[in-house]
Motif scaffolding. Structure first.
Motif, PDB file in Angstrom:
ATOM      1  N   LYS A 152      -1.325  -0.631  -4.056  1.00 28.24           N
ATOM      2  CA  LYS A 152      -0.349  -0.510  -5.137  1.00 28.24           C
ATOM      3  C   LYS A 152      -0.663  -1.519  -6.234  1.00 28.24           C
ATOM      4  O   LYS A 152      -1.157  -2.607  -5.972  1.00 28.24           O
ATOM      5  CB  LYS A 152       1.064  -0.816  -4.626  1.00 28.24           C
ATOM      6  N   GLN A 153      -0.337  -1.129  -7.450  1.00 25.23           N
ATOM      7  CA  GLN A 153      -0.415  -2.046  -8.584  1.00 25.23           C
ATOM      8  C   GLN A 153       0.898  -2.820  -8.663  1.00 25.23           C
ATOM      9  O   GLN A 153       1.862  -2.508  -7.974  1.00 25.23           O
ATOM     10  CB  GLN A 153      -0.633  -1.257  -9.876  1.00 25.23           C
ATOM     11  N   ASP A 171       3.972  -0.727  -9.509  1.00 24.71           N
ATOM     12  CA  ASP A 171       4.430   0.074  -8.377  1.00 24.71           C
ATOM     13  C   ASP A 171       5.276  -0.772  -7.430  1.00 24.71           C
ATOM     14  O   ASP A 171       6.275  -0.305  -6.882  1.00 24.71           O
ATOM     15  CB  ASP A 171       3.237   0.646  -7.612  1.00 24.71           C
ATOM     16  N   LYS A 172       4.878  -2.025  -7.223  1.00 30.65           N
ATOM     17  CA  LYS A 172       5.642  -2.914  -6.348  1.00 30.65           C
ATOM     18  C   LYS A 172       7.017  -3.204  -6.937  1.00 30.65           C
ATOM     19  O   LYS A 172       8.009  -3.267  -6.218  1.00 30.65           O
ATOM     20  CB  LYS A 172       4.868  -4.217  -6.115  1.00 30.65           C
ATOM     21  N   THR A 205       9.223  -0.311  -6.226  1.00 34.05           N
ATOM     22  CA  THR A 205       9.642  -0.327  -4.828  1.00 34.05           C
ATOM     23  C   THR A 205      10.801  -1.288  -4.630  1.00 34.05           C
ATOM     24  O   THR A 205      11.779  -0.961  -3.937  1.00 34.05           O
ATOM     25  CB  THR A 205       8.463  -0.729  -3.926  1.00 34.05           C
ATOM     26  N   TYR A 224       0.827  -1.209   0.000  1.00 33.57           N
ATOM     27  CA  TYR A 224       0.000   0.000   0.000  1.00 33.57           C
ATOM     28  C   TYR A 224       0.860   1.257   0.000  1.00 33.57           C
ATOM     29  O   TYR A 224       1.977   1.258   0.510  1.00 33.57           O
ATOM     30  CB  TYR A 224      -0.894   0.048   1.252  1.00 33.57           C
ATOM     31  N   PHE A 225       0.305   2.339  -0.579  1.00 36.41           N
ATOM     32  CA  PHE A 225       0.851   3.671  -0.405  1.00 36.41           C
ATOM     33  C   PHE A 225       0.249   4.219   0.882  1.00 36.41           C
ATOM     34  O   PHE A 225      -0.970   4.357   0.989  1.00 36.41           O
ATOM     35  CB  PHE A 225       0.470   4.601  -1.571  1.00 36.41           C
TER      36      PHE A 225
END
Length: 160
Positions: free
Chosen positions: A134-135, A138-139, A142, A25-26
């Motif tokens: 998050k999609q 996005d992961k 990260t 999550y953001f």
């Protein structure tokens, strides 16, 4: 003359942590909330037992509940032991509850618990976050950033 206050310990004792939440999550806002617990739940938490990995919080009316958190039964408890997965009421101010309710209903966010701990006065608290999922891409970003920071530290250590 006022009675002297008891000495408080500065360090908070972390009982359960949801490390996966920061990856999935953001995190937008973080709140500290009290938890309405029964006696054997407090004893089990003080023993270091508890799990919030699959749990979440939901707003019902003007109250917030922690759902699906697992605090196992206290080993030395009797027949008055608690249910391990019961919903637990979270203690928050009204304006915080309103902020959470509007964010969850309008913005499509979710309430994710980050950690359960005992604060400096010995009270059980939970750190609750307003988060957006998050999609997969996005992961991956990260993971890439985390690996690059680790490589930077390694390079600085070797050259330094």
């Amino acid at each position: 003359m006022a009675r002297p206050r008891p000495a408080t310990f500065d360090k908070k004792k972390i009982v359960a942590e949801n490390r996966r939440a920061r990856f999935d999550y953001f995190i937008e806002d973080v709140f500290e909330a009290g938890i309405a617990l029964q006696g054997t739940e407090v004893k089990a938490l003080r023993g270091g037992e508890g799990n919030i990995a699959e749990s979440y919080a939901e707003v019902k009316g003007n109250q917030v509940f922690l759902v699906n958190s697992n605090i196992p039964e206290y080993s030395h408890g009797n027949r008055e032991n608690h249910e391990p997965k019961r919903p637990r009421k979270l203690l928050l101010h009204e304006r915080e509850i309103e902020k959470m309710h509007s964010a969850v209903s309008r913005k499509g966010m979710t309430l994710v618990p980050l950690m359960i701990y005992f604060n400096s006065t010995g009270r059980a608290k939970i750190e609750l976050a307003l988060a957006k999922g998050k999609q997969n891409h996005d992961k991956r970003e990260t993971i890439k950033d985390r690996d690059w920071k680790r490589d930077q530290q390694r390079i600085m250590r070797d050259k330094g």
